[in-house]
Design a protein around this motif. Structure first.
Motif, PDB file in Angstrom:
ATOM      1  N   LYS C  73       4.484  10.545  22.546  1.00  0.00           N
ATOM      2  CA  LYS C  73       4.502   9.108  22.834  1.00  0.00           C
ATOM      3  C   LYS C  73       5.707   8.456  22.190  1.00  0.00           C
ATOM      4  O   LYS C  73       6.336   7.563  22.754  1.00  0.00           O
ATOM      5  N   LEU C  74       6.056   8.901  20.987  1.00  0.00           N
ATOM      6  CA  LEU C  74       7.196   8.326  20.289  1.00  0.00           C
ATOM      7  C   LEU C  74       8.479   8.546  21.051  1.00  0.00           C
ATOM      8  O   LEU C  74       9.357   7.682  21.089  1.00  0.00           O
ATOM      9  N   THR C  75       8.606   9.724  21.704  1.00  0.00           N
ATOM     10  CA  THR C  75       9.871   9.971  22.387  1.00  0.00           C
ATOM     11  C   THR C  75      10.061   9.036  23.570  1.00  0.00           C
ATOM     12  O   THR C  75      11.178   8.903  24.056  1.00  0.00           O
ATOM     13  N   GLU C  76       8.992   8.404  24.039  1.00  0.00           N
ATOM     14  CA  GLU C  76       9.175   7.489  25.166  1.00  0.00           C
ATOM     15  C   GLU C  76       9.878   6.211  24.753  1.00  0.00           C
ATOM     16  O   GLU C  76      10.389   5.474  25.592  1.00  0.00           O
ATOM     17  N   VAL C  77       9.871   5.892  23.444  1.00  0.00           N
ATOM     18  CA  VAL C  77      10.479   4.639  23.018  1.00  0.00           C
ATOM     19  C   VAL C  77      11.603   4.869  22.026  1.00  0.00           C
ATOM     20  O   VAL C  77      11.898   4.014  21.205  1.00  0.00           O
ATOM     21  N   ARG C  78      12.228   6.027  22.074  1.00  0.00           N
ATOM     22  CA  ARG C  78      13.345   6.293  21.167  1.00  0.00           C
ATOM     23  C   ARG C  78      14.506   6.808  21.983  1.00  0.00           C
ATOM     24  O   ARG C  78      14.317   7.568  22.925  1.00  0.00           O
ATOM     25  N   LEU C  81      19.348  10.054  20.480  1.00  0.00           N
ATOM     26  CA  LEU C  81      19.783  10.333  19.110  1.00  0.00           C
ATOM     27  C   LEU C  81      18.621  10.191  18.139  1.00  0.00           C
ATOM     28  O   LEU C  81      18.420  11.003  17.236  1.00  0.00           O
ATOM     29  N   GLN C  82      17.821   9.152  18.354  1.00  0.00           N
ATOM     30  CA  GLN C  82      16.684   8.951  17.459  1.00  0.00           C
ATOM     31  C   GLN C  82      15.647  10.047  17.646  1.00  0.00           C
ATOM     32  O   GLN C  82      15.003  10.486  16.687  1.00  0.00           O
ATOM     33  N   VAL C  83      15.477  10.532  18.897  1.00  0.00           N
ATOM     34  CA  VAL C  83      14.507  11.610  19.120  1.00  0.00           C
ATOM     35  C   VAL C  83      14.958  12.862  18.383  1.00  0.00           C
ATOM     36  O   VAL C  83      14.147  13.582  17.801  1.00  0.00           O
ATOM     37  N   THR C  84      16.284  13.100  18.394  1.00  0.00           N
ATOM     38  CA  THR C  84      16.772  14.270  17.663  1.00  0.00           C
ATOM     39  C   THR C  84      16.388  14.193  16.194  1.00  0.00           C
ATOM     40  O   THR C  84      16.000  15.188  15.582  1.00  0.00           O
ATOM     41  N   ALA C  85      16.494  12.979  15.628  1.00  0.00           N
ATOM     42  CA  ALA C  85      16.115  12.834  14.222  1.00  0.00           C
ATOM     43  C   ALA C  85      14.635  13.122  14.026  1.00  0.00           C
ATOM     44  O   ALA C  85      14.227  13.713  13.029  1.00  0.00           O
ATOM     45  N   LEU C  86      13.809  12.720  15.007  1.00  0.00           N
ATOM     46  CA  LEU C  86      12.368  12.900  14.829  1.00  0.00           C
ATOM     47  C   LEU C  86      11.948  14.354  14.993  1.00  0.00           C
ATOM     48  O   LEU C  86      11.118  14.856  14.244  1.00  0.00           O
ATOM     49  N   ILE C  87      12.484  15.039  16.004  1.00  0.00           N
ATOM     50  CA  ILE C  87      11.913  16.344  16.309  1.00  0.00           C
ATOM     51  C   ILE C  87      12.312  17.414  15.303  1.00  0.00           C
ATOM     52  O   ILE C  87      11.757  18.501  15.315  1.00  0.00           O
TER      53      ILE C  87
END
Lengths: 345, 162, 390
Positions: C73-78, C81-87
């Motif tokens: 769900k988080l990747t839908e609103v990032r 670049l931000q998704v890379t930081a999260l995963i």
């Protein structure tokens, strides 16, 4: 400790008091020394790290700090527990440890009570701890500590046999059950006619020594035999409901027993308080004896803890199989061979 | 029990390790310094910041707080128009939220944010972990120069504006 | 009155439904052992509910979700670049490996290919992540079995690899280094020499592990024949990685589907073991760590020169489409299915994590084993909770 050492003539109650005090002080001190040297420092060096360094120089005061921490904890016990049994269990275990200190000699005259059936008596009192463990497991009103206690009891009783049988070989060679007599037999004995270093039984009884060491490892519930205690899936076994001072008693008892069993091994196999190759008179040995015993105890303890820090642990059934199918036949064979050789030579 | 060597070899390993020097670095008395690229703390060069707000927008945790105002700077030449400039009022980074991802440093188009390997800035109060403009400017003194690259690289080494 | 009792009834029914999978109230004999979310044996917050009959397990079930962080769900609103930081934080021990399939899927959609030097360095960092992850497993499995020292050796020797990763990327654990089109930055001077030195240390570590654990008779007695997974059962449950290679299946995505990274340019071997028991899984992973050091050495020798980043626009908007890329991560096969609608952020990302499938075999595997063997089996399957729950 006989009054002869101090050159004084003391009454019976005074000598008894001195003996009681010495034994009572020696047990926790021994636990502290073993705990610091092996558990904190040697274990750390084997794991490539330093261990406690901040509390006191080189972390010497760490265990004392731990002791204070345990003592000031709240005394809690389970609601449905049988209070009397719960409270007495650690005392029983500690008591069996302290009793061993009475019988192990550290010098020609320095022994708490020189009994004729020395080694037999020592091994007998050391098995009282099994009752303490069962009491602890039962009184904790906890399925898992009951399982842990039953496993511990099964393991301890199973490994008593190889220990006793290993000792029988020594007794056959020495010709006496008396601990002082065993030391004397090693001091005065000869290996095939050469009396240079006497006859420490580790040379002829090396099989017995190995069996004794393994059995001691199991008696102390150290890895690789620590399934009852380090049950990572069923909490801490019989010790889980204990906290504060009672847990400290279990902990002290474990290390003090290690010290005492190392002492027994030193007396039986390494020659006790006697130094090979030297010929001192009895009074000098009264002063040197404790130091020699200490060194030998440290060597044996090092072996015990070295094995503890290296190996993974056995499963219950493998543990029992090892005791019954491997150690006991080996010990019996050892006795047979010793008996035959004793008669022949 | 036929392969006893396995048990003995294990004992040999622990015995040897016991005798070797150990690897512990006793922290407050001895310190190791991390790599120059280590992400320790973010430093701000205030003169370069134009309050474009890209870093605050891109931060996944929204831990950068920026406030600025517009002002008119005097014309560059005689008789020219006054120029509109941004001035930075407030630039705070909340290190209790920051996840040290580096997106802010990466997207800044004006080379105003830099990484520094400094890591010893823990505080007893969480509120003190909000570093303001002055403190972030102070971290600029700990920013190391960019390193040379390995052979075969076509990347140019950037310079840190001092 | 009726409303309250109805609510009570519903609550009771809900509780029954929750418990019914575990059958608590039906069976009279046997004991329910709850290895709760906080437990030294599970690598994180995994809950295993086992019904025991004395020492034997009748049935066991893993209950996961205690660490669910809502990644998909988080990747839908990032943004990308931000998704890379999260995963990075899904499998936190081998973190660079998590970024790679995602970035490759985005590159597939953008039809951009990273330059050869970037692909090469990506492979090196991927293998370093694998070494960091699996060497911890080697020490950790020994710890679960009771040996306390090998865990410390694992942490000590892993430090060298983590220092290398930090020198290149800036972060020991969370590297945040892979970008669409290449890498963030090039390698600093002297990195190749230091990494070669770390590889020597890791090879020594493998020898130490062989001496102290693999050859140990007690370890063999505890792990041989325990938790045997036949190849068909493993494949039907979707096992991947070393778990399935230890059952004899010769399947490694690095060789079969290198997706542009440099594994096909070096000479290496896939290790399998026919037994499929806990010992085989430990053995295969030990050989894999050693093989990874050889791969890294060869890659360091053959590093091509060139740019580190392809030409990509500053603001990345990935064209509409769907892409699936999966790679051979340290834990198994990890893949990302990105659905994009041409915006700054992915429309939907599906994360296929390896540990979720690896853990799903536990009910089948734990039937009929002894209680101490539960620990051995869980340790040998090697899952990371962040990977299971995402």
């Amino acid at each position: 400790m006989s009054g002869l050492v101090l050159g004084l003539d003391l009454a019976y109650w005074q000598t008894t008091l001195i003996k009681v005090l010495v034994a009572a002080i020696m047990a926790p001190t021994a636990a502290l020394i073993l705990g610091y040297v092996f558990l904190l420092k040697i274990m750390s060096f084997m794991q490539s790290r330093l261990g406690p360094m901040e509390s006191g120089p080189y972390g010497l005061l760490q265990l004392i700090g731990d002791g204070v921490k345990f003592i000031q904890k709240e005394d809690i016990f389970p609601e449905k527990a049988d209070k009397w049994v719960f409270a007495t269990a650690p005392i029983v275990v500690l008591m069996s440890t302290l009793l061993i200190y009475v019988f192990v000699p550290v010098g020609p005259d320095l022994v708490g009570e020189p009994v004729e059936t020395g080694i037999f008596m020592t091994l007998a009192v050391s098995s009282i701890s099994v009752i303490g463990i069962l009491m602890a497991g039962w009184a904790s009103v906890n399925k898992y500590s009951l399982i842990g206690a039953l496993r511990a009891a099964g393991q301890l009783i199973a490994y008593e046999l190889p220990m006793v049988l290993a000792v029988v070989g020594v007794v056959i060679q020495a010709g006496t059950l008396n601990m002082q007599g065993i030391v004397a037999a090693q001091a005065n004995g000869e290996i095939f006619g050469w009396g240079g270093i006497g006859n420490p039984f580790i040379i002829t009884q090396f099989v017995g020594f190995l069996i004794f060491l393994v059995a001691v490892q199991a008696e102390l519930t150290q890895t690789p035999f620590d399934m009852p205690v380090a049950e990572s899936e069923i909490m801490g076994g019989y010790q889980v409901e204990y906290s504060g001072f009672r847990f400290l008693s279990f902990f002290l008892a474990e290390f003090a027993t290690a010290f005492a069993f190392a002492g027994i091994a030193a007396v039986l196999f390494l020659g006790g308080w006697w130094i090979p190759g030297f010929d001192f008179d009895s009074n000098t040995l009264n002063y040197l004896g404790p130091i020699v015993m200490f060194v030998k105890i440290m060597v044996v303890s090092f072996l015990v803890f070295w094995i503890r820090f290296t190996y993974p642990r056995f499963r219950e059934d493998q543990l029992q199989t090892f005791a019954w199918k491997v150690l006991i036949p080996l010990a019996l064979a050892n006795i047979a061979v010793t008996g035959v050789l004793k008669v022949v030579f | 029990m036929a392969q006893l060597p396995g048990l003995i070899k294990g004992l040999g390993v622990t015995f040897r390790t016991m005798l070797e020097p150990n690897v512990t670095v006793q922290y407050p008395h001895e310190k190791e310094s991390p790599a120059p690229r280590a992400r320790g703390v973010i430093a701000l060069k205030e003169e370069n910041c134009t309050v474009c707000m890209l870093c605050a927008r891109e931060c996944p945790d929204w831990c950068i707080y920026i406030e600025g105002h517009k002002y008119l700077a005097p014309p560059r030449r005689e008789g020219g128009k006054p120029r509109q400039r941004n001035a930075l009022d407030r630039f705070d980074i909340d290190y209790s939220l920051c996840m040290y991802c580096g997106i802010c440093v990466e997207v800044c188009p004006f080379e105003a944010l830099f990484w520094s390997p400094e890591f010893e800035y823990s505080e007893p109060r969480i509120a003190d972990l909000l570093h303001d403009k002055t403190m972030l400017g102070h971290w600029m003194t700990t920013v190391p120069d960019f390193e040379q690259y390995e052979a075969g690289s076509e990347a140019k080494v950037k310079k840190v504006p001092r | 009155m009726t409303a309250i009792s109805e609510r009570r009834q519903l609550a009771y029914m809900a509780a029954q439904a929750a418990d019914s999978r575990v059958n608590v109230e039906l069976e009279t004999g046997g004991m329910t052992l709850n290895m709760g979310p906080q437990h030294p044996a599970t690598h994180g917050t995994l809950r295993i509910v086992a019904r025991l009959d004395g020492e034997q397990v009748l049935s066991a079930e893993p209950l996961m979700g205690y660490m669910h962080r809502g990644y998909e769900k988080l990747t839908e609103v990032r943004t990308y670049l931000q998704v890379t930081a999260l995963i990075n934080r899904i499998d936190w021990l081998g973190s660079f490996a998590n970024e790679v399939p995602f970035i490759l899927a985005a590159e597939k959609l953008m039809e951009v290919e990273a330059p050869p030097r970037a692909q090469h360095i990506r492979t090196i960092l991927f293998e370093l992540a694998r070494i960091a992850n699996i060497s911890l497993f080697l020490g950790d499995m020994a710890l679960q079995l009771g040996a306390q020292t090998p865990a410390f050796y694992a942490f000590r020797d892993r430090e060298y690899v983590l220092n290398n990763i930090e020198a290149a990327t800036g972060g020991r654990f969370h590297s945040m280094f892979d970008r669409i089109g290449g890498l963030k930055d090039d390698l600093p001077k002297g990195w190749i020499e230091e990494t070669r030195r770390s590889m020597v240390k890791i090879r020594e570590f493998c020898v130490i592990m062989e001496d102290i654990i693999l050859g140990n008779e007690i370890f063999e007695a505890r792990t041989r024949g325990i938790g045997v997974i036949p190849a068909e059962v493993g494949l039907s449950y979707g096992l991947s990685g070393a778990n399935i290679r230890a059952s004899g299946v010769d399947w490694d995505l690095r060789r079969d589907n290198p997706v542009g990274l440099a594994w096909d340019k070096v000479d290496w071997k896939v290790w399998t073991h026919p037994d499929g028991d806990a010992f085989a899984r430990f053995w295969v992973r030990l050989q894999e760590v050693r093989e990874s050091t050889f791969i890294v050495d060869q890659l360091l020798d053959s590093l091509p020169s060139g740019p580190i980043m392809a030409k990509v626009p500053r603001i990345i908007k990935v064209p509409a489409g769907e892409a699936w890329v999966s790679t051979e991560n340290p834990l198994g096969e990890m893949g990302y299915y990105i659905v994009s609608d041409g915006d700054l952020m992915p429309f939907r990302t599906k994360i296929r994590s390896a540990s979720f499938n690896n853990v799903s075999i536990t009910p089948w595997l734990l039937k009929g084993v002894f209680v101490p063997d539960i620990i051995t089996i869980l340790a040998s399957l090697y899952f990371i909770l962040g990977d299971i729950d995402r």
